[in-house]
Enzyme design. Structure first.
Site, PDB file in Angstrom:
ATOM      1  CG  ASP A  49      -0.379  -0.022   2.510  1.00 16.84           C
ATOM      2  OD1 ASP A  49       0.863  -0.077   2.603  1.00 16.84           O
ATOM      3  OD2 ASP A  49      -1.131   0.033   3.511  1.00 16.84           O
ATOM      4  CB  SER A  50       4.554   1.860  -0.079  1.00 14.96           C
ATOM      5  OG  SER A  50       4.878   0.800  -0.949  1.00 14.96           O
ATOM      6  CG  ASP A  88       0.298  -4.154   2.118  1.00 15.73           C
ATOM      7  OD1 ASP A  88       0.162  -4.929   3.087  1.00 15.73           O
ATOM      8  OD2 ASP A  88       1.024  -3.143   2.142  1.00 15.73           O
ATOM      9  CE  LYS A 118       3.306  -5.829   3.580  1.00 13.13           C
ATOM     10  NZ  LYS A 118       2.787  -4.825   4.519  1.00 13.13           N
ATOM     11  CD  GLU A 120       0.812  -1.529   7.970  1.00 13.06           C
ATOM     12  OE1 GLU A 120       0.406  -0.808   8.907  1.00 13.06           O
ATOM     13  OE2 GLU A 120       1.311  -1.078   6.920  1.00 13.06           O
ATOM     14  CD  GLU A 187       8.087  -0.320   7.400  1.00 16.16           C
ATOM     15  OE1 GLU A 187       7.146  -1.036   6.997  1.00 16.16           O
ATOM     16  OE2 GLU A 187       8.274   0.848   7.013  1.00 16.16           O
TER      17      GLU A 187
HETATM   18  O1  KIV Z   1       3.513  -1.117   1.446  1.00 12.11           O
HETATM   19  C1  KIV Z   1       4.690  -1.484   1.460  1.00 12.11           C
HETATM   20  O2  KIV Z   1       5.466  -1.218   0.544  1.00 12.11           O
HETATM   21  C2  KIV Z   1       5.134  -2.269   2.610  1.00 12.11           C
HETATM   22  C3  KIV Z   1       6.602  -2.495   2.763  1.00 12.11           C
HETATM   23  C4  KIV Z   1       7.226  -1.269   3.325  1.00 12.11           C
HETATM   24  C5  KIV Z   1       6.890  -3.701   3.560  1.00 12.11           C
HETATM   25  O3  KIV Z   1       4.341  -2.655   3.397  1.00 12.11           O
END
Ligand code: KIV
Length: 291
Positions: A49-50, A88, A118, A120, A187
């Site tokens: 989600d970056s 994510d 993934k 968090e 992280e």
């Molecule tokens: O969204 C992302 O790119 C991430 C990484 C920083 C692990 O979660």
């Protein structure tokens, strides 16, 4: 015809780690970069989600929606033949209830085409992780600095810097392993705490700002290639400077058009002289041409 590369499995990642080899995870947000990353032999391609910052211009990851994640996940999944594609789950996709989390994890797989998801969160989200795993979707955990809840953490800060914080990280990691996660992203945590966590777990860890003692390493592609030059976290490394290259190419393009070097004959399409003469004649005497 060359054989298609063999699709990697979670078991293959675990076997790699058992042989003492590191594994690699890199983010992708679109089809062409996913093709290049897969071709380079990276093991896991994370549609992170970056992308809220790297592709969509948001100030953080919080505004990113499931629909936006799925849009990018589809493009990445279409490109990838070998790597495991990780989708994510964005903020809000798994927070209200386990049902929501399962629905969104399954959407990510069915619509986004990802292999795993993934999410968090540590101990407090272990139940949610378990529910998704039990529904049949493999889950990668993510603890330490969790950008979706950075405000609650007091900003984008290194986590686990004191004894209580380190012990909580260890509890978080163990709870996610017990919930059935197949790997965990660590992280922005102290390197030796990441080492301790990695030693204590049977599942692999992937570090981003967590030092060299993790089982594998994660980087955001835009940091790695210098594509997003507004900000580079201290823990990331730029291996080339694509932003500079793009700037140079755009300057050269404008200079060549102004100087007459582009388009060159090899960039042009032609018409035969008699046909051009006929076009000109028709323009000079339109009535005759119509007869
Ligand atoms: O969204 C992302 O790119 C991430 C990484 C920083 C692990 O979660």
């Amino acid at each position: 015809m060359a054989d298609a590369p063999k699709k990697l499995t979670i078991a293959a990642i675990a076997a790699k780690v058992a042989r003492g080899e590191p594994f690699f995870q890199v983010t992708a947000v679109d089809y062409p970069t996913a093709l290049l990353i897969d071709r380079a032999g990276i093991d896991l391609i994370l549609v992170g989600d970056s992308l809220g910052m790297t592709a969509l211009g948001y100030g953080g990851t919080v505004p990113v929606t499931m629909d936006e994640m799925i849009h990018h996940a589809k493009a990445v999944s279409r490109a990838v033949e070998r790597a495991i594609v990780v989708g994510d789950l964005p903020f809000g996709a798994y927070h209200a209830s386990a049902e929501d989390a399962i629905r969104n994890a399954i959407r990510m797989q069915k619509e986004g085409g990802t292999d795993v998801v993934k999410m968090e969160g540590g101990e407090a989200f272990a139940g949610t992780a378990r529910a998704i795993v039990e529904a049949g979707v493999p889950v990668m955990g993510h603890i330490g600095l969790t950008p979706q809840t950075a405000t609650k953490l007091g900003g984008f800060k290194v986590q686990g810097k004191d004894v209580a914080g380190s012990l909580q990280l260890i509890r978080d990691a163990e709870a996610l392993e017990a919930a059935g996660c197949f790997a965990i992203v660590l992280e922005a945590i102290p390197d030796r705490i990441a080492g301790l966590i990695t030693e204590r777990l049977a599942i692999p860890t992937s570090g981003i700002g967590a030092g060299p003692h993790c089982s594998g390493q994660t980087l955001v592609l835009h940091d790695l290639i210098g594509m997003f030059d507004r900000f580079l976290p201290r823990f990331a490394k730029r291996y080339c400077n694509v932003a500079e290259e793009i700037g140079r190419a755009l300057d050269d393009f404008q200079a060549e058009v102004r100087g007459g070097a582009f388009p060159a004959p090899e960039n042009c399409f032609t018409i035969k002289d008699p046909d051009l003469d006929a076009v000109r004649a028709a323009l000079d005497a339109p009535d005759k041409a119509a007869e």
